[in-house]
Design an enzyme around this catalytic site. Structure first.
Site, mmCIF file in Angstrom:
data_model
loop_
_atom_site.group_PDB
_atom_site.id
_atom_site.type_symbol
_atom_site.label_atom_id
_atom_site.label_comp_id
_atom_site.label_asym_id
_atom_site.label_seq_id
_atom_site.Cartn_x
_atom_site.Cartn_y
_atom_site.Cartn_z
ATOM 1 N N THR A 47 0.844 -1.196 0.000
ATOM 2 C CA THR A 47 0.000 0.000 0.000
ATOM 3 C C THR A 47 0.877 1.242 0.000
ATOM 4 O O THR A 47 1.981 1.218 0.538
ATOM 5 C CB THR A 47 -0.878 -0.024 1.271
ATOM 6 O OG1 THR A 47 -1.821 -1.072 1.135
ATOM 7 C CG2 THR A 47 -1.608 1.291 1.502
ATOM 8 N N ARG B 78 -14.395 -6.941 0.016
ATOM 9 C CA ARG B 78 -13.662 -6.698 1.270
ATOM 10 C C ARG B 78 -12.973 -5.321 1.208
ATOM 11 O O ARG B 78 -12.333 -4.972 0.241
ATOM 12 C CB ARG B 78 -12.616 -7.785 1.472
ATOM 13 C CG ARG B 78 -11.700 -7.582 2.691
ATOM 14 C CD ARG B 78 -10.411 -6.885 2.336
ATOM 15 N NE ARG B 78 -9.468 -6.813 3.458
ATOM 16 C CZ ARG B 78 -8.385 -6.045 3.457
ATOM 17 N NH1 ARG B 78 -8.111 -5.284 2.417
ATOM 18 N NH2 ARG B 78 -7.563 -6.039 4.483
ATOM 19 N N GLY C 282 -10.321 -2.815 3.368
ATOM 20 C CA GLY C 282 -9.346 -2.816 4.469
ATOM 21 C C GLY C 282 -9.331 -1.492 5.206
ATOM 22 O O GLY C 282 -10.274 -0.700 5.121
ATOM 23 N N ASP C 283 -8.242 -1.266 5.903
ATOM 24 C CA ASP C 283 -8.098 -0.046 6.691
ATOM 25 C C ASP C 283 -7.824 1.196 5.849
ATOM 26 O O ASP C 283 -8.193 2.311 6.213
ATOM 27 C CB ASP C 283 -6.924 -0.212 7.664
ATOM 28 C CG ASP C 283 -5.610 -0.415 6.897
ATOM 29 O OD1 ASP C 283 -5.593 -1.282 5.999
ATOM 30 O OD2 ASP C 283 -4.631 0.287 7.176
ATOM 31 N N THR D 103 0.088 1.277 6.641
ATOM 32 C CA THR D 103 0.098 0.146 5.718
ATOM 33 C C THR D 103 0.252 -1.119 6.551
ATOM 34 O O THR D 103 0.692 -1.063 7.695
ATOM 35 C CB THR D 103 1.247 0.256 4.695
ATOM 36 O OG1 THR D 103 1.286 -0.936 3.899
ATOM 37 C CG2 THR D 103 2.598 0.434 5.369
ATOM 38 N N GLY D 104 -0.127 -2.240 5.964
ATOM 39 C CA GLY D 104 -0.006 -3.499 6.698
ATOM 40 C C GLY D 104 -1.303 -4.283 6.639
ATOM 41 O O GLY D 104 -2.189 -3.978 5.847
ATOM 42 N N GLY E 154 -4.727 -5.052 7.143
ATOM 43 C CA GLY E 154 -5.762 -4.054 7.379
ATOM 44 C C GLY E 154 -6.728 -4.343 8.513
ATOM 45 O O GLY E 154 -7.151 -3.423 9.223
HETATM 46 N N1 ASP Z 1 -3.627 -2.202 4.580
HETATM 47 C C1 ASP Z 1 -3.964 -2.737 3.305
HETATM 48 C C2 ASP Z 1 -5.266 -3.507 3.414
HETATM 49 O O1 ASP Z 1 -5.428 -4.255 4.339
HETATM 50 C C3 ASP Z 1 -2.934 -3.628 2.734
HETATM 51 C C4 ASP Z 1 -1.546 -3.085 2.719
HETATM 52 O O2 ASP Z 1 -1.197 -2.184 3.462
HETATM 53 O O3 ASP Z 1 -0.757 -3.577 1.918
HETATM 54 O O4 ASP Z 1 -6.071 -3.395 2.531
#
Ligand code: ASP
Length: 314
Positions: free
Chosen positions: A182, A210, A212-213, A233-234, A236
């Site tokens: 992300t 779906r 995410g965050d 990022t990470g 979610g």
């Molecule tokens: N945070 C993002 C999600 O869960 C994914 C990512 O950060 O790569 O959609």
């Protein structure tokens, strides 16, 4: 009196392999330069974060725009949010499939809509009506990602996990080795205003629909002149549960330095919900923090005095 500008960007937090480091560093540096050009000539932090994120959406290295991870059905579904710390106006899009630059659509929502968030077809209709071109979903898909999804689903089948229900997919999906690419940016402009933007293709093999965050206010992105601008990022789901970007900004509002708040956010993420990821945080006085609890995170920053980029932040 004019403020000295500051810009920080990230391009995902995970156990990035050595052979991908160069592309990530190049990508975050190019994005930083694009945002900095805006700030340098007195442009707004909002324009700067939008420009920086567009560059990374266009760069296939990252999980944003073209080149994003595929969902379970082999389609790209994108989410993005942009937020203005001066006015608290925000624009978000979720689950869009026909936009090369979802952050442009998010910006149009922020600037031209009484609403804050659009999803799916409605988001695309709004974008098209406001001059953001639509594309085919296939235009966002690259062979690397078709292969990645194929291998991932095959491995799940081999392990006896169920690909039809992402909730049941094995823990590997959430391990830091799984790429989290992300992208996000935070900026402070000459007028002393801060802004943030985050854009993503979400997680690999996610169930259609779906979210995410990344594009949720206060989770993957937040900006308020009275506290801080933040982009995460990470993985979610854990980040969402902690409303982590807002949690971090609140720590800054309470008098903590962004450097400390960013690190605390990562500790909180792992201790409270066993989540992994990274965050960038910037306050109106120009202090910023970059932290991750994954082995690596692509980041870059620039101030009037210094600029740097890397994949590990001590
Ligand atoms: N945070 C993002 C999600 O869960 C994914 C990512 O950060 O790569 O959609």
């Amino acid at each position: 009196m004019s403020t000295d500008p500051v810009m920080v960007v990230h391009g995902g937090a995970w156990a990035m392999p050595d052979d991908m480091v160069e592309a990530h560093i190049r990508g975050v540096k190019t994005a930083l330069a694009a945002g900095w050009r805006v700030l340098e000539r007195g442009g707004s932090s909002l324009d700067a974060v939008e420009q920086a994120v567009v560059v990374m959406e266009d760069d296939e290295t990252f999980d944003a725009g073209r080149g994003s991870f595929l969902n379970r059905d082999g389609r790209v579904q994108l989410d993005a949010l942009i937020m203005d710390g001066a006015t608290l106006r925000a624009g978000g899009v979720g689950c869009v499939e026909h936009l090369r630059n979802p952050v442009h659509a998010a910006r149009k929502i922020l600037s031209e809509s009484p609403h804050v968030y659009f999803v799916g077809e409605g988001a695309e209709k709004f974008a098209a009506e406001h001059g953001v071109p639509l594309c085919k979903n296939e235009d966002l898909i690259i062979p690397r990602e078709i292969e990645r999804l194929r291998r991932y689903q095959k491995e799940n089948e081999r392990l006896g996990f169920n690909n039809d229900d992402s909730g049941q997919v094995g823990k590997e999906l959430f391990a830091p080795e799984i790429s989290h690419d992300t992208v996000g940016a935070v900026a402070l402009d000459r007028d002393g205003n801060i802004a943030a933007a985050t854009s993503t293709g979400g997680t690999l093999n996610k169930a259609p629909g779906r979210l995410g965050d990344s594009s949720l206010i206060g989770c993957g992105c937040y900006a308020d002149n009275l506290s801080a601008a933040a982009s995460t990022t990470g993985w979610g789901e854990p980040i969402m549960k902690l409303v982590l970007a807002k949690w971090t900004a609140d720590r800054v509002a309470a008098g903590n330095l962004p450097e400390w708040a960013a690190q605390e956010a990562m500790n909180y993420l792992i201790q409270r919900v066993n989540g992994h990821g990274g965050i960038i945080v910037l306050s109106r006085d120009g202090h910023f923090g970059i932290a991750h609890n994954t082995p690596r995170m692509a980041w870059a920053y620039r101030t009037m005095k210094k600029q740097d980029a890397g994949i590990v932040r001590e």
